[in-house]
Design a protein around this motif. Structure first.
Motif, PDB file in Angstrom:
ATOM      1  N   ALA A 121      -5.521 -13.860  -0.042  1.00  0.00           N
ATOM      2  CA  ALA A 121      -5.141 -14.134   1.343  1.00  0.00           C
ATOM      3  C   ALA A 121      -4.197 -13.102   1.961  1.00  0.00           C
ATOM      4  N   ARG A 122      -3.167 -12.728   1.234  1.00  0.00           N
ATOM      5  CA  ARG A 122      -2.179 -11.852   1.860  1.00  0.00           C
ATOM      6  C   ARG A 122      -2.742 -10.465   2.199  1.00  0.00           C
ATOM      7  N   PRO A 123      -3.380  -9.791   1.208  1.00  0.00           N
ATOM      8  CA  PRO A 123      -3.976  -8.498   1.555  1.00  0.00           C
ATOM      9  C   PRO A 123      -5.046  -8.641   2.641  1.00  0.00           C
ATOM     10  N   ALA A 124      -5.785  -9.730   2.606  1.00  0.00           N
ATOM     11  CA  ALA A 124      -6.813  -9.935   3.624  1.00  0.00           C
ATOM     12  C   ALA A 124      -6.158 -10.012   5.005  1.00  0.00           C
ATOM     13  N   ALA A 125      -5.038 -10.738   5.072  1.00  0.00           N
ATOM     14  CA  ALA A 125      -4.323 -10.853   6.337  1.00  0.00           C
ATOM     15  C   ALA A 125      -3.805  -9.489   6.796  1.00  0.00           C
ATOM     16  N   LEU A 126      -3.318  -8.714   5.839  1.00  0.00           N
ATOM     17  CA  LEU A 126      -2.787  -7.386   6.146  1.00  0.00           C
ATOM     18  C   LEU A 126      -3.904  -6.481   6.685  1.00  0.00           C
ATOM     19  N   LEU A 127      -5.052  -6.574   6.063  1.00  0.00           N
ATOM     20  CA  LEU A 127      -6.202  -5.774   6.470  1.00  0.00           C
ATOM     21  C   LEU A 127      -6.605  -6.142   7.908  1.00  0.00           C
ATOM     22  N   VAL A 128      -6.698  -7.430   8.170  1.00  0.00           N
ATOM     23  CA  VAL A 128      -7.103  -7.880   9.501  1.00  0.00           C
ATOM     24  C   VAL A 128      -6.083  -7.428  10.558  1.00  0.00           C
ATOM     25  N   LYS A 129      -4.803  -7.567  10.205  1.00  0.00           N
ATOM     26  CA  LYS A 129      -3.757  -7.155  11.135  1.00  0.00           C
ATOM     27  C   LYS A 129      -3.925  -5.687  11.511  1.00  0.00           C
ATOM     28  N   ASN A 130      -4.216  -4.858  10.496  1.00  0.00           N
ATOM     29  CA  ASN A 130      -4.349  -3.426  10.737  1.00  0.00           C
ATOM     30  C   ASN A 130      -5.639  -3.056  11.450  1.00  0.00           C
ATOM     31  N   LEU A 131      -6.729  -3.712  11.063  1.00  0.00           N
ATOM     32  CA  LEU A 131      -8.017  -3.323  11.618  1.00  0.00           C
ATOM     33  C   LEU A 131      -8.235  -3.882  13.026  1.00  0.00           C
ATOM     34  N   GLY A 132      -7.550  -4.995  13.303  1.00  0.00           N
ATOM     35  CA  GLY A 132      -7.719  -5.637  14.603  1.00  0.00           C
ATOM     36  C   GLY A 132      -7.328  -4.734  15.767  1.00  0.00           C
ATOM     37  N   LYS A 133      -6.493  -3.731  15.483  1.00  0.00           N
ATOM     38  CA  LYS A 133      -5.997  -2.852  16.543  1.00  0.00           C
ATOM     39  C   LYS A 133      -7.059  -1.845  17.030  1.00  0.00           C
ATOM     40  N   PHE A 134      -8.075  -1.643  16.209  1.00  0.00           N
ATOM     41  CA  PHE A 134      -9.032  -0.582  16.548  1.00  0.00           C
ATOM     42  C   PHE A 134     -10.156  -1.050  17.468  1.00  0.00           C
ATOM     43  N   ASP A 135     -10.685  -0.095  18.218  1.00  0.00           N
ATOM     44  CA  ASP A 135     -11.808  -0.398  19.093  1.00  0.00           C
ATOM     45  C   ASP A 135     -13.144  -0.345  18.349  1.00  0.00           C
ATOM     46  N   SER A 136     -13.179   0.432  17.267  1.00  0.00           N
ATOM     47  CA  SER A 136     -14.437   0.587  16.535  1.00  0.00           C
ATOM     48  C   SER A 136     -14.923  -0.736  15.962  1.00  0.00           C
ATOM     49  N   LYS A 137     -16.235  -0.796  15.774  1.00  0.00           N
ATOM     50  CA  LYS A 137     -16.804  -1.932  15.068  1.00  0.00           C
ATOM     51  C   LYS A 137     -16.585  -1.666  13.572  1.00  0.00           C
TER      52      LYS A 137
END
Lengths: 88, 587
Positions: A16-32
């Motif tokens: 869960a924690r790394p997954a949350a970290l990944l989402v937090k970071n990737l959510g900022k990008f415009d790319s698919k």
């Protein structure tokens, strides 16, 4: 479009924690962004998707980014995997 | 509605409270399926439910921060991410528009599909996540059904009634909202009980048939001293409650007055009183109740939080803070005791976890795990007030093995020129009968003994106290257990090391005269019990206790021992009698 393969280095895998970290970071990008494991493809901006991968230590994941900031995406992912999601 | 129904369970955390019951149902909410005419309106309704749920979680987080500190905040962040998950929301909206079905039905299907996929992955780390996901799903569905979750939206303090409650759930509500806990399952030593004691919330666990006898909103009395629960108490019971509450307040005041006095018998024999803790947050409780050192720092929670593998750095941070807070008194850190019932280091559940892969057995098989823990403790030991303790030791060889590992780690740190306490003491838990029987031999290898009476009793009498069919046979006052305690203490004193007790027996008023009489040097217990035990010690004489212990060992059953002790206590401390015996409701 860029694709790159990564190996999960942290002991516990992407729970869960790394997954949350990944989402937090990737959510900022415009790319698919998609993450592939074998024949499973999930949305890189979805925590439920990433948790579904159940990526344990040693698992190989392919990150696929498509969009204006795709190079940046790979850089950020590289850093997170390299640092073992800051868990050690 | 049941009136004045009295049910009994185990007293898990002391205290007396009356309040409204909130039933925490961990089961998945039931939803109906029906067609809708206005998909856009339904989509909006769904998004509003998600938004409202988020507000609730944020509110809970706020409540929580105040009581527990910042570091557990991540739990809520993950919850919000699950709630707002892009793919879930998109898929739900899409399906509402395509199928023209109601939002709760569509949403539940989407969530179920994902969870099904997750359980297929057979990864043990996701089991607990599934619980979190169900929790989120239930909350959103409740919002859609317009049934507000009073646990989160109201500021009313309540008593939680549930089948079982996890530490995470307890923390989620925090001390501000929960004033009492009643569970149908669980034991006194289970994690939820420990949490309740840590947060100072009165709790009664293992109350059979509780949930089938109550309705949400019932008034209940929780008596965490005697393990009694009263549902919808009548006037008389409420009057009794008030009277008892008053007595309790006066009694507590008296106890708090002596909390910082010395713990010494009237004839000058000193007993070290220390605390059992599991969470860093409990250090404050130790001081509050006049405790000095920590006789048992359980490290299971640190490990469980990190799914079994906390980093050296993370551990070091915690051990160092505890060492600094407790200095100049000492802290005994017990290496992790995770059993086969918590399947972290094994793939399957064991049939006999208590006789299985747990404690030092796990640590010696996973040397890196043990080394990491030793590294973390040694690196935190510069103030020279940390000691190490091994759990579940059953053979001398295990001690020898663990000492070799410790020496290896010491050498490694020495070579790296890292500062640590080279003379750090190493002790063992005496909780397996073999360790008590061979205490004389074990004493040659260690610096101290701490008798874990809970396990020692269950292993000696072959009784699982969580099994209601045999739990009546569980009794730490059994002469067989008392004899093993005597053997352990005598063996320790023969070679001038000390022996303590860190099981629940150490906080059982009836057991105190015997333990002191047997020569036990230290008693370690949940902080909240410290003042009462101190008061008892200050009223006892060592010489008299020796006599009591000698006599107690002559009885043939625990009941006879108890009867004898109660007779003596009634004579000497008549005021204590009803608190010890829980006679209140029979009056």
């Amino acid at each position: 479009m860029i694709e790159k393969e990564f190996t999960v280095k942290n002991k516990l895998g992407i729970h869960a924690r790394p997954a949350a970290l990944l989402v937090k970071n990737l959510g900022k990008f415009d790319s698919k962004i998609e993450i592939l494991r074998d024949d499973l493809i999930v949305d890189g901006k979805s925590i439920m998707g990433i948790m579904m991968l159940a990526a344990e230590n040693g698992a190989k994941l392919v990150i696929r980014a498509d969009g204006p900031d795709e190079i940046e995406v790979i850089k950020v992912v590289e850093e997170l995997f390299e640092k073992g999601f800051y868990e050690e | 509605m049941k009136n004045n129904l009295i049910l009994r369970g185990f007293p898990a955390s002391p205290g007396l409270v009356i309040g409204k019951l909130k039933i925490l149902n961990n089961k998945v909410e039931f939803v109906q399926e029906y067609d809708i005419d206005d998909p856009e309106g339904e989509a909006k309704r769904f998004l509003k439910a998600v938004g409202d749920t988020k507000i609730d979680i944020l509110k809970a987080r706020e409540n929580f921060d105040k009581t527990m500190g910042e570091e557990f905040k991540e739990i809520f962040d993950v919850q919000i991410m699950i709630l707002e998950d892009k793919s879930v929301i998109e898929r739900t909206l899409l399906n509402i528009r395509e199928t023209k079905k109601n939002a709760e039905f569509v949403y539940k299907n989407v969530m179920n599909q994902i969870m099904e996929n997750m359980t297929k992955t057979d990864s043990k780390y996701f089991k607990e996540r599934i619980f979190d996901i169900t929790d989120i799903m239930n909350r959103v569905i409740k919002k859609l059904k317009n049934r507000d979750d009073i646990s989160l939206s109201s500021d009313e303090k309540m008593i939680i009634g549930t089948y079982t409650i996890t530490p995470t759930e307890t923390m989620k509500f925090g001390k501000n909202l929960i004033i009492g806990i009643i569970t149908e399952s669980g034991g006194i030593t289970s994690h939820s009980s420990i949490m309740a004691r840590a947060l100072n919330i009165p709790a009664v666990v293992n109350v059979k048939e509780f949930l089938s006898n109550v309705e949400e909103g019932d008034t209940v009395i929780v008596d965490g001293y005697t393990g009694t629960v009263i549902i919808n108490p009548d006037e008389n019971s409420i009057k009794n409650f008030k009277k008892r509450e008053d007595e309790y307040i006066t009694y507590n005041k008296k106890l708090m007055e002596i909390k910082d006095e010395e713990s010494v018998t009237i004839d000058g024999h000193n007993i070290d009183l220390s605390a059992n803790i599991e969470l860093y947050e409990e250090v404050a409780e130790v001081k509050k109740y006049g405790g000095r050192g920590i006789g048992l720092f359980r490290t299971e929670f640190i490990f469980l939080q990190e799914n079994g593998y906390p980093s050296v750095e993370k551990q070091k941070k915690i051990y160092t803070s505890v060492s600094e807070k407790i200095f100049p008194d000492s802290v005994i850190i017990r290496t992790v005791d995770i059993g086969g019932d918590k399947p972290i280091y094994v793939d399957e559940n064991e049939k006999n976890p208590f006789l299985g892969f747990r404690g030092i057995r796990v640590s010696l098989k996973n040397r890196e795990l043990l080394k990491d823990q030793f590294r973390a403790v040694l690196k935190s030991s510069v103030k020279k007030n940390l000691k190490l303790m091994l759990p579940m030791v059953s053979s001398i060889d295990e001690v020898i093995q663990a000492k070799l590992v410790l020496d290896e780690v010491k050498k490694e740190l020495f070579n790296q020129q890292i500062d640590f306490d080279k003379d750090i003491e190493l002790g063992i838990m005496v909780e397996v009968p073999s360790a008590a029987i061979l205490a004389e031999e074990f004493a040659k290898y260690v610096n101290f003994f701490s008798i874990g009476t809970n396990d020692l009793t269950q292993y000696t009498l072959a009784v699982d106290r969580n099994n209601t069919r045999v739990s009546h046979l569980y009794d730490a006052l059994d002469p067989a257990v008392l004899k093993l305690i005597k053997m352990t203490v005598d063996a320790a004193h023969d070679v001038n090391i000390w022996a303590g007790v860190c099981g629940e027996m150490a906080s059982d008023p009836i057991a105190i005269p015997i333990l002191i009489g047997l020569g036990v040097d230290e008693l370690s217990m949940a902080p909240v019990f410290l003042p009462e035990i101190k008061m008892i010690i200050r009223l006892l004489s060592f010489e008299e206790s020796k006599e009591i212990a000698k006599n107690a060992l002559l009885f043939k059953s625990p009941d006879k021992v108890r009867e004898y002790i109660i007779g003596i206590i009634s004579e000497k401390f008549p005021n204590l009698r009803k608190y010890i015996l829980g006679e209140f409701y029979e009056e």
